[in-house]
Design an enzyme around this catalytic site. Sequence first.
Site, PDB file in Angstrom:
ATOM      1  N   ASP A  20      57.637 187.572 -18.218  1.00  0.00           N
ATOM      2  CA  ASP A  20      58.609 186.109 -18.256  1.00  0.00           C
ATOM      3  C   ASP A  20      59.013 185.778 -16.721  1.00  0.00           C
ATOM      4  O   ASP A  20      60.212 185.369 -16.703  1.00  0.00           O
ATOM      5  CB  ASP A  20      59.791 186.882 -18.744  1.00  0.00           C
ATOM      6  CG  ASP A  20      59.740 187.558 -20.211  1.00  0.00           C
ATOM      7  OD1 ASP A  20      58.741 186.798 -20.884  1.00  0.00           O
ATOM      8  OD2 ASP A  20      60.252 188.484 -20.675  1.00  0.00           O
ATOM      9  N   HIS A  48      55.714 182.536 -23.998  1.00  0.00           N
ATOM     10  CA  HIS A  48      55.596 181.557 -23.027  1.00  0.00           C
ATOM     11  C   HIS A  48      56.339 180.370 -23.161  1.00  0.00           C
ATOM     12  O   HIS A  48      55.870 179.461 -24.283  1.00  0.00           O
ATOM     13  CB  HIS A  48      54.124 181.145 -22.560  1.00  0.00           C
ATOM     14  CG  HIS A  48      53.602 182.586 -22.053  1.00  0.00           C
ATOM     15  ND1 HIS A  48      52.110 182.440 -21.496  1.00  0.00           N
ATOM     16  CD2 HIS A  48      53.966 183.744 -21.806  1.00  0.00           C
ATOM     17  CE1 HIS A  48      51.740 183.560 -21.264  1.00  0.00           C
ATOM     18  NE2 HIS A  48      52.945 184.539 -21.297  1.00  0.00           N
TER      19      HIS A  48
END
Length: 441
Positions: A20, A48
């Site tokens: 992340d 994503h």
Amino acid sequence: MAPLPSPAPTAAVIGMQWGDEGKGKIVDLLTEDFDVVVRFNGGANAGHSVVIGDRRYALHLVPCGILRPDRLNIVANGVVVDPEVLCAEIDGLTAQGVQVGANLRISDRAHVVMPYHKQTDAWLEHAQARSEDRAPIGTTGRGIGPCYADKAWRSTAIRMADLVDPAALRTRLAHIAGVKNATLAGLAAWVGEPFEPIDPDALAATYGAYADRLRPHVADTNALLHDALAAGRRVLFEGGNGTLLDVDHGSFPYVTSSSTSALGIYPGAGVPGGSVTRIVGIVKAYTTRVGGGPLPTEQDNAVGRHLRERGREYGTTTGRPRRCGWLDLVAVRHAVRLSGTTEIAVMLLDVLAGLESLAVCTAYRHGGRTFDTFPASAAVLEAVEPAYETVPGFVADISAARCWDDLPAAAQDYVALIERVVGVPVSLVSVGPDRAQTLAR
Ligand code: GDP
Ligand code: IMO
Ligand code: MG
């Protein structure tokens, strides 16, 4: 013999922390200059996010290159593909006006995530939670570990080539149901969960329907990739997860089950070792982690809350709040070395605004020793005390900055500190999710 074509430009975007970091945003940006985007590891554990104007896209299995027209997107052999999630993701993208057709290719060698993998994932976590051994991993519950385990086990694995072959799927599932029903009944009883035996015919029907949808996308992506490279097409590799979640080099056992660094590109996509020379390491300006395991710089306090709220640190895949802390450059340097990172993109720098001072971990202390290497033992990593370098923070919001000179001196100094400690140039700085909020160094 005709001269060999000169190697085509290739690059990779790799997370340098626990996932992340903002890989999706940078893949989307760089894709402007690339023809092919390749996922080579992980599966639907990845989430994503890409923001384009007023639209936000969340990609799990499909490479971020799908958001630009005329790019070829490859889900390579190293990925574990959940057909149910992939079909839903394609539907979601289509509903958002994204064209998904011949621009998406899935490797016939990629392994398939089945419902019993997700069930096993959950049960193993339950078993761990009840034992006195160690804390659960805190997986995404996407069946990633059990699917990679079946890949290594081989006799109970299903690849995309099997999925799209109805006869092969039926006979594989008949065999696998026998093995899984014998083994999983015991596991379910052990964790006290009801066990519904696998019905191979029902599973073949459900997964046969997914196969019918996915068949047009399934291909020998290794051949496609080699043809693309030989034709001089520019190829970008999109890492999933983050390097500190690497099954070999991360904070084991609190990791995922694939090779998440740039080292994973070669087996995961089937290109020769070293064929990617530009490695863009994605570094969040602080540290986050979702799930269990050690996080030496974690701030379970007002700083952590500032980072979580300002950075909107809730998982793209599971919605779980992410654990937040100061930037850990010992961990980043470990990741940079593994991948041979050639440049760094510093992400979410805007989130630090408003903190009076900023701390950066440059070494660990443990057992009377100070060191700057990443320990193998999770117990040691849990016990280390971070040695911090403290620098002034910046108060004003920086999300409107559009070039390096727009940044306050303290923000510039913070980026320079990262460069100095890690020893790799920072080429990009990100101050917001939008494409425009990206500054060249
Ligand atoms: P990935 O898994 O590495 O692609 O990262 P995620 O997409 O899971 O998480 C990164 C989050 O940060 C996403 O919601 C992005 O939209 C957001 N983001 C990316 N860059 C920036 C930035 O510079 N500033 C802020 N505030 N958010 C960003
Ligand atoms: P992206 O690509 C953050 C974490 C999980 C858990 C551990 C193992 O969005 O950066 P798994 O389901 O893979 O067996 O879980 O790894 N994890 C991630 N954390 N971002 C990710 O992907 C992750 N992929 C796996 O939270 O701690
Ligand atoms: Mg993510």
